[in-house]
Design an enzyme around this catalytic site. Sequence first.
Site, short mmCIF file in Angstrom:
data_model
loop_
_atom_site.label_atom_id
_atom_site.label_comp_id
_atom_site.label_asym_id
_atom_site.label_seq_id
_atom_site.Cartn_x
_atom_site.Cartn_y
_atom_site.Cartn_z
CG HIS A 61 -0.51 0.10 2.53
ND1 HIS A 61 -0.27 1.32 3.12
CD2 HIS A 61 -0.23 -0.84 3.47
CE1 HIS A 61 0.14 1.11 4.37
NE2 HIS A 61 0.19 -0.18 4.61
CG ASP A 169 2.42 0.84 7.92
OD1 ASP A 169 2.13 0.25 6.87
OD2 ASP A 169 1.63 0.95 8.88
CD GLU A 197 -3.15 -1.26 5.56
OE1 GLU A 197 -3.28 -2.27 6.27
OE2 GLU A 197 -2.73 -0.18 6.01
CD GLU A 198 -1.84 2.61 7.56
OE1 GLU A 198 -2.52 2.14 8.48
OE2 GLU A 198 -0.66 2.27 7.35
#
Lengths: 338, 330
Positions: A61, A169, A197-198
Amino acid sequence: MEQLKALCELHGVSGREEAVRSYIIEKIKDKAEVKVDALGSIIAKVKGKKRAVKKVMADAHMDEVGFIVTYITSGGMLKFTAVGSISESVMLARRVVFSNGTVGVISTKPVHMLSADEKSKFPEEEALYIDIGAKSFEEASAKVGLGDCAVFDEPYEQLGDLVISKALDDRVGCWGLVDIINSDPEYDFYAVFSVMEEIGHGARTATFAVDPDYAVVLESTTAADIAGVPDDKKVCYVGKGAAALFMDRGTLYNKDLFDKVLETAKEKNIPCQVKSYVSGGNNAAGIHQTGDGVKTITLSVPCRYIHSASCVASVSDVKAVRDLAKAMIMKMASGEIE
Amino acid sequence: MSDLKQLLKELSEADGLGGILDALEVAEQHLKKYASVRREGNNLVGEMKGKSDYTVMLDAHIDQIGMVVTAIKKGFLRVANVGGIDRRMLAAMRVNIHGKRTVTGAFCSTPTHLGNVDKAKNIEDMYIDTGLGEKASEVISVGDRVTFRQSFSDLSGTCVTGKSLDNRAGCAALIRCAKTLSGKELPCNVVFLLSDAEEINGSGAKTRAFSVDPDEAVAVDVSFGNAPDIEPEKTGVLGDGAMLGVSPLLAKNVTDALKSAAVKSGAKFQYEVMGGKTATNADHIALTRQGVPTGLLSIPLRNMHTPVEVVDLADVESVATILSTYILSK
């Protein structure tokens, strides 16, 4: 690791991944047939030396956690909410930056003025605000609008084998996937660089479009290998290789495939460890439930202080995730895994 | 203003804590262009001679808050605070560890799977991750100093943010004042004192005020700036100029002279009224030897004792202007 540094320093709060997307497309466009789906994810059809027997999709991502402006006070302060999960414990007194370069600080009442009770209690997010130095609504509005997003304003630093950055990340996954695409792979496969994604999109739409047989998720995961944490809660260790997942809070992974990951790591001599605590979740949760189902594995870079301005990971682990992901993608594509 | 910004950036980004003298070095390089400078311990003293024997001492502390290493455990450090530190902001904060070489570290942040993180830990119960593992002890020793790792940045208008603006903003004001006074015929001697250890016990100001033995003094420090979550009466407004300290402890004639200088020069100022002690070096200087008539000017600052302190350069300039006008009016 210049490319990892460049990726980490780009701004890409969920839903605002434009800069990361442009950078990645530039780096892969000669090696893949690239399209962008309706929500902004990159779907790249990567040409290998041979045609794939099974269709494999690899996912990383592009988005990162950040802050979105919800209100501007008459005095020029910005109220905000977190995009993705950010603990108040890592927000206070942090500097943030908007994509137009406007810098702000997440302000706090001075320690001298805190009551005994306040000294140990984290303020609620809604009590916090970003100060950009503006003295009025008008001055602030000239620089920042409602809905504008900011990221942690902290530099990428490499310290020996360790890197520290706001956005490991999941730029570590993006880095690995870009590298695999450019490594002259044996078989055709699909690479997805996904958005949001988060906030839980789970790469569902891109997976629907690709309709793969197998998926490999390149991620980062919490490493709690820090002083004071009991061994059974350390999750995984920075510097001990790619973390293979058998379960997280979004997915119970296919056991045979999980075994295959460990076997492959051994066979190829790639450092690998098993994530030894069930927590978190990632795009695998969405991917494996899309269409008529997708057999999915996740390989994660162990990352301390994830979702903060100072995530810490090891370069050797980042490379191990890349190498193991590549090995698995090729095995899956070759048809040798049943 | 761009000169002032550059000066404050250099001062802010340098460290100065318990024998680390990088900030003192920066200040010395600037102050020596205008005054005759010497080091006394970890303090910097700059002198400009005037026509009379009367000596006015201007003080700004140059030390900063920070931490000191108390134990090393497999690459993780325990620390104690030096000065007041808000422990709620420490998780995942980056620091400089001043060992045999300067090492970047980060405070450990408790992962959410380990349960309740609603309460901030005491600083002595937190760890700093050095990333060095077992090798940490080769580079870092108990007693080494730890400081916030933060660069300086512009904000909107003339506001800026950085670490240690408490009290490098005051140091910058003194250096600006020295620049204005340089080459002019001065009515009295002026001593610029950039003092150590205000954040601990004021020992720099106590001992140097004793050795300088001034006839009067002005302390320059920072004070609480306006913010939405603080009662307005406890703060000064950023951009509204120098905060002129008024307190029974401060000498009325000095306070009046500073006010006259502000009015004369047109520099903006606002009042900061206190009932007794000022919690600045003025408290120490005033009580030196047989007593020193002392005034206080403060720069309003937000987020005090964090790496993201905020000041308005216009207020720093106001303080510098009031100080130089006050000296020239002696």
